[in-house]
Design a protein around this motif. Structure first.
Motif, mmCIF file in Angstrom:
data_model
loop_
_atom_site.group_PDB
_atom_site.id
_atom_site.type_symbol
_atom_site.label_atom_id
_atom_site.label_comp_id
_atom_site.label_asym_id
_atom_site.label_seq_id
_atom_site.Cartn_x
_atom_site.Cartn_y
_atom_site.Cartn_z
ATOM 1 N N GLU A 1 8.062 -8.651 3.812
ATOM 2 C CA GLU A 1 8.624 -7.539 4.571
ATOM 3 C C GLU A 1 7.512 -7.030 5.452
ATOM 4 O OE1 GLU A 1 10.132 -4.145 2.291
ATOM 5 O OE2 GLU A 1 9.588 -3.113 4.124
ATOM 6 N N MET A 2 7.697 -7.066 6.789
ATOM 7 C CA MET A 2 6.551 -6.844 7.672
ATOM 8 C C MET A 2 6.711 -5.655 8.612
ATOM 9 S SD MET A 2 5.704 -10.848 8.256
ATOM 10 C CE MET A 2 7.411 -11.293 8.534
ATOM 11 N N PHE B 1 5.996 -10.120 -0.638
ATOM 12 C CA PHE B 1 4.906 -9.445 0.077
ATOM 13 C C PHE B 1 5.494 -8.273 0.856
ATOM 14 C CE2 PHE B 1 3.010 -8.774 4.231
ATOM 15 C CZ PHE B 1 1.642 -8.717 4.004
ATOM 16 N N SER C 1 0.826 -1.210 0.000
ATOM 17 C CA SER C 1 0.000 0.000 0.000
ATOM 18 C C SER C 1 0.858 1.257 0.000
ATOM 19 C CB SER C 1 -0.911 0.006 1.232
ATOM 20 O OG SER C 1 -0.138 -0.048 2.415
ATOM 21 N N PHE D 1 2.411 2.061 12.367
ATOM 22 C CA PHE D 1 2.619 2.465 10.971
ATOM 23 C C PHE D 1 2.112 3.895 10.810
ATOM 24 C CE2 PHE D 1 1.496 2.206 6.349
ATOM 25 C CZ PHE D 1 2.781 1.984 5.892
ATOM 26 N N GLN E 1 -4.924 -15.919 -0.990
ATOM 27 C CA GLN E 1 -4.544 -17.154 -0.298
ATOM 28 C C GLN E 1 -4.444 -18.317 -1.280
ATOM 29 O OE1 GLN E 1 -7.094 -17.593 3.163
ATOM 30 N NE2 GLN E 1 -6.337 -15.667 4.026
ATOM 31 N N GLU F 1 5.349 -2.146 15.944
ATOM 32 C CA GLU F 1 5.383 -1.075 14.948
ATOM 33 C C GLU F 1 4.077 -0.301 14.955
ATOM 34 O OE1 GLU F 1 6.318 -0.809 10.184
ATOM 35 O OE2 GLU F 1 4.700 -2.114 10.797
ATOM 36 N N HIS G 1 -3.000 -4.588 -4.718
ATOM 37 C CA HIS G 1 -3.446 -4.084 -3.413
ATOM 38 C C HIS G 1 -4.773 -3.370 -3.601
ATOM 39 C CE1 HIS G 1 -3.684 -2.237 0.464
ATOM 40 N NE2 HIS G 1 -2.653 -2.972 0.859
ATOM 41 N N SER G 2 -5.724 -3.659 -2.716
ATOM 42 C CA SER G 2 -7.074 -3.115 -2.894
ATOM 43 C C SER G 2 -7.112 -1.595 -2.736
ATOM 44 C CB SER G 2 -8.036 -3.767 -1.906
ATOM 45 O OG SER G 2 -7.511 -3.659 -0.602
ATOM 46 N N CYS H 1 8.443 1.811 5.957
ATOM 47 C CA CYS H 1 8.882 0.700 6.797
ATOM 48 C C CYS H 1 10.176 1.048 7.531
ATOM 49 C CB CYS H 1 9.067 -0.550 5.948
ATOM 50 S SG CYS H 1 9.716 -0.167 4.333
ATOM 51 N N ARG I 1 -10.314 -12.581 0.412
ATOM 52 C CA ARG I 1 -8.958 -13.058 0.696
ATOM 53 C C ARG I 1 -8.663 -14.353 -0.063
ATOM 54 N NH1 ARG I 1 -7.119 -9.841 5.261
ATOM 55 N NH2 ARG I 1 -6.946 -7.963 4.033
ATOM 56 N N GLY J 1 3.782 -5.589 3.783
ATOM 57 C CA GLY J 1 2.552 -5.190 4.459
ATOM 58 C C GLY J 1 2.635 -5.459 5.944
ATOM 59 N N SER J 2 1.508 -5.851 6.507
ATOM 60 C CA SER J 2 1.428 -6.004 7.962
ATOM 61 C C SER J 2 2.033 -7.339 8.405
ATOM 62 C CB SER J 2 -0.036 -5.947 8.402
ATOM 63 O OG SER J 2 -0.732 -7.060 7.872
ATOM 64 N N LYS K 1 -1.153 -9.961 -7.171
ATOM 65 C CA LYS K 1 -2.435 -9.736 -6.489
ATOM 66 C C LYS K 1 -2.413 -8.251 -6.148
ATOM 67 C CE LYS K 1 -4.434 -9.307 -2.784
ATOM 68 N NZ LYS K 1 -5.091 -8.037 -2.388
HETATM 69 P P1 NAP Z 1 -1.836 -5.705 4.746
HETATM 70 O O1 NAP Z 1 -3.154 -5.578 5.387
HETATM 71 O O2 NAP Z 1 -0.911 -6.697 5.318
HETATM 72 O O3 NAP Z 1 -2.108 -6.048 3.201
HETATM 73 C C1 NAP Z 1 -1.049 -6.261 2.271
HETATM 74 C C2 NAP Z 1 -1.561 -7.147 1.142
HETATM 75 O O4 NAP Z 1 -1.756 -8.486 1.607
HETATM 76 C C3 NAP Z 1 -2.896 -6.722 0.584
HETATM 77 O O5 NAP Z 1 -2.907 -7.040 -0.790
HETATM 78 C C4 NAP Z 1 -3.885 -7.563 1.339
HETATM 79 O O6 NAP Z 1 -5.086 -7.767 0.639
HETATM 80 C C5 NAP Z 1 -3.125 -8.863 1.480
HETATM 81 N N1 NAP Z 1 -3.455 -9.596 2.698
HETATM 82 C C6 NAP Z 1 -3.338 -9.157 3.977
HETATM 83 N N2 NAP Z 1 -3.686 -10.126 4.844
HETATM 84 C C7 NAP Z 1 -4.028 -11.199 4.100
HETATM 85 C C8 NAP Z 1 -4.500 -12.508 4.419
HETATM 86 N N3 NAP Z 1 -4.693 -12.901 5.683
HETATM 87 N N4 NAP Z 1 -4.755 -13.346 3.393
HETATM 88 C C9 NAP Z 1 -4.584 -12.962 2.103
HETATM 89 N N5 NAP Z 1 -4.160 -11.737 1.751
HETATM 90 C C10 NAP Z 1 -3.881 -10.860 2.726
HETATM 91 O O7 NAP Z 1 -1.067 -4.338 4.699
HETATM 92 P P2 NAP Z 1 -1.561 -2.897 4.213
HETATM 93 O O8 NAP Z 1 -2.956 -2.941 3.733
HETATM 94 O O9 NAP Z 1 -0.548 -2.408 3.293
HETATM 95 O O10 NAP Z 1 -1.452 -1.994 5.496
HETATM 96 C C11 NAP Z 1 -1.999 -2.365 6.712
HETATM 97 C C12 NAP Z 1 -0.903 -2.335 7.754
HETATM 98 O O11 NAP Z 1 0.288 -2.983 7.245
HETATM 99 C C13 NAP Z 1 -0.418 -0.980 8.135
HETATM 100 O O12 NAP Z 1 -1.234 -0.364 9.085
HETATM 101 C C14 NAP Z 1 0.953 -1.323 8.661
HETATM 102 O O13 NAP Z 1 0.877 -1.761 9.980
HETATM 103 C C15 NAP Z 1 1.443 -2.416 7.822
HETATM 104 N N6 NAP Z 1 2.396 -2.041 6.738
HETATM 105 C C16 NAP Z 1 3.709 -2.223 6.972
HETATM 106 C C17 NAP Z 1 4.618 -1.933 5.968
HETATM 107 C C18 NAP Z 1 6.081 -2.153 6.167
HETATM 108 O O14 NAP Z 1 6.809 -1.961 5.212
HETATM 109 N N7 NAP Z 1 6.539 -2.553 7.316
HETATM 110 C C19 NAP Z 1 4.186 -1.462 4.741
HETATM 111 C C20 NAP Z 1 2.824 -1.304 4.517
HETATM 112 C C21 NAP Z 1 1.949 -1.618 5.546
HETATM 113 P P3 NAP Z 1 -6.144 -6.573 0.510
HETATM 114 O O15 NAP Z 1 -5.619 -5.637 -0.539
HETATM 115 O O16 NAP Z 1 -7.378 -7.240 0.059
HETATM 116 O O17 NAP Z 1 -6.268 -5.945 1.861
#
Ligand code: NAP
Length: 527
Positions: free
Chosen positions: A265-266, A239, A158, A395, A226, A393, A186-187, A302, A222, A241-242, A184
């Protein structure tokens, strides 16, 4: 440029029949047209079948063909022009200058990987020629090269809708390694994803590559994300994200009959260590630079500096005063999505409510919806030591300063930290001896150690590591930024006693690809 809302499956462009998703304006939360059709499991199956069918042809493309493909993608992204920037601004809330810079980084990465492919060192060609006369036993002829792992699933990030999304670092490095890619999207930025996806789809056609080299799927729930991880034809995933999302995908990947690597990368809080002489001599200057780094991009990096350790005393008091004053003058900024902003404000509230944590400053009030206010907290070493929640973290633009009584305690707290993407030391020459003491502990838990700077701003190059031990990434042996990222998607294959006619070009006797090769363990440069 008109958006279709379609899935891109090989050469096809079809509207998915599994519900719809809409982008929303990051600043207002209002839906943006058009609707994007979610992929069905049949769509997923078709994309995987095409990717698998493409793999053997695509991975044997010569260096010029593959490099030209990466360069063509880069050019087509540039050619989209301002439509890409405007759609991305609406979907992400990120400002124009940031996104123009990010587009430059995205095409720069693709071109860097084109150079990596032409150079060929990533193949890691090694030859141990046969020694039929060796006693007591003759030696066999052994030759080694690296090949692509197979089709790769990429989950766009995102916070980097261009540089870590559809044609971002994961995709560029996987394609460079010879792996077909299924993204896949990002929504949060489906329109940006479609525009970039179409650029890649057209590049596949222009370069006469197999159609399954690239597909782009939208997921209304999801199941598709998945399902990608579970599909037997997918051999690795990237990947960003979270921690929860990354862990969920990692668990699915290890539960498969054939487990696969997920390069996730989380989360990372990127500790900043202020050493006594630097703090005394330049505390206020460092405070200004720290807050600039903290609030950059609404803190949605991040590598955001989320934790500061410094020895308690009047110099630290002055640092906190200067940093707090800077935070208080910081305008609230639109965050990437309403959900990310909600998660940020909840996390800030949780931190402020922890025992022995005081709020040193909050930024200016929002002037529009979905803006996040920066936050600065202070606590003691004792409170930090006893409370793992303070290592989580947040964010966004939030950081915690920990007052430590001595440098020995600072070292002890470093030893308690989880894996990190970056650690930053602020030192003057008189601090070198103390800094040296900390380095082994930092090396054990950090991907990139930097001096007198902050981790935000990640150079894309050959010596960059954007990775680190868990939970900063799933696999601390890798990087997701820089040319070394290609190695995540490669594996070595050794060929014993193959006749010349069956050897791949990289390993033939007369070295037709002109590669640098290790012959009998000695590096022989191509002439
Ligand atoms: P996210 O919720 O982890 O989503 C990232 C991607 O993975 C999206 O495409 C999401 O689908 C998919 N996804 C997430 N959980 C899944 C699951 N259980 N099964 C299948 N697919 C899954 O991250 P985000 O939307 O970018 O941001 C939310 C949080 O992530 C932030 O608040 C922050 O804490 C963290 N973040 C961390 C970093 C970093 O670099 N450390 C970077 C960005 C975000 P959808 O598009 O359908 O949601």
């Amino acid at each position: 440029m008109q958006l279709s809302g379609n899935l891109l499956i090989g050469r096809q462009s079809v509207f998915g029949g599994n519900g719809t998703i809409h982008a929303v304006h990051a600043s207002t939360g209002a839906a943006i047209e058009p609707a994007f059709g979610g992929a069905t499991l049949d769509d997923l199956d078709r994309a995987c079948a095409l990717a698998w069918a493409a793999f053997d042809t695509y991975r044997e493309t010569g260096p010029d063909v593959r490099a030209r493909f990466l360069e063509t993608i880069a050019q087509k992204i540039v050619d989209i022009g301002d439509d890409l920037i405007e759609r991305c601004m609406a979907e992400s809330g990120l400002p124009r200058t940031r996104l123009e810079g990010e587009r430059g980084r995205t095409v720069g990465q693709l071109r860097m990987f084109a150079d990596v492919v032409r150079d060929g060192d990533y193949i890691g060609a090694r030859v141990d020629p046969a020694q039929p006369e060796r006693k007591p036993l003759p030696r066999v002829d052994l030759r080694l090269r690296h090949i692509g792992l197979g089709p790769v699933a990429v989950f766009g990030a995102s916070n980097f809708p261009l540089a870590f999304s559809v044609a971002g670092g994961d995709t560029a490095s996987a394609l460079a390694a010879g792996c077909p890619v299924i993204v896949k999207a990002h929504s949060a930025h489906p329109g940006t994803s479609e525009l970039v996806g179409r650029a890649i789809q057209q590049a596949v056609v222009d370069c006469a590559l197999p159609e399954g080299t690239f597909s782009l799927l939208f997921d209304s729930g999801r199941d598709v994300g998945q399902g990608l991880i579970k599909d037997h034809r997918i051999k690795a995933a990237g990947f960003t994200g979270s921690r929860g999302g990354g862990m969920a995908l990692m668990q699915l990947a290890v539960a498969r009959p054939e487990p696969i690597p997920v390069y996730a990368e989380m989360s990372s809080i990127n500790p900043v260590l202020l050493f006594p002489h630097a703090l005394k001599n330049r505390g206020e200057t460092i405070a200004g630079a720290f807050v600039s780094s903290l609030v950059l991009g609404a803190g949605q990096f991040c590598t955001n500096p989320g934790l500061v350790f410094a020895v308690d005393g009047p110099e630290l008091d002055a640092f906190i005063r200067a940093a707090a004053a800077a935070v208080e003058n910081t305008a609230a900024q639109t965050m990437l999505t309403p959900g990310i902003r909600r998660a940020y404000e909840n996390a800030v509230e949780r931190t402020g409510a922890q025992e022995a944590v005081t709020t040193a400053a909050r930024g200016l009030d929002p002037t529009a919806g979905h803006q996040g206010r920066s936050a600065l907290f202070v606590t003691s070493a004792e409170a930090f030591r006893g409370n793992p929640a303070l290592q989580e973290e947040t964010f966004g633009a939030s950081s915690l300063i920990v007052r430590v009584p001595t440098l020995d305690v600072m070292l002890e707290l470093i030893e308690s930290l989880e894996g990190q993407l970056t650690s930053a030391l602020h030192i003057d020459e008189a601090d070198y001896a103390d800094a040296r003491r900390m380095l082994p502990a930092l090396e054990r838990r950090t991907g990139r150690i930097l001096v007198n700077g902050f981790g935000t701003g990640v150079e894309v190059g050959h010596a960059m590591v954007h990775g680190g031990p868990y939970p900063s990434t799933a696999d601390g042996r890798s990087t997701s930024v820089g040319s070394l990222a290609i190695h995540r998607f490669l594996r070595p294959v050794s060929y014993q006693d193959l006749p010349e006619a069956l050897l791949p070009d990289a390993l033939k006797r007369d070295n037709p690809l002109g590669l640098n090769r290790r012959i009998d363990g000695k590096l022989r440069l191509a002439t």
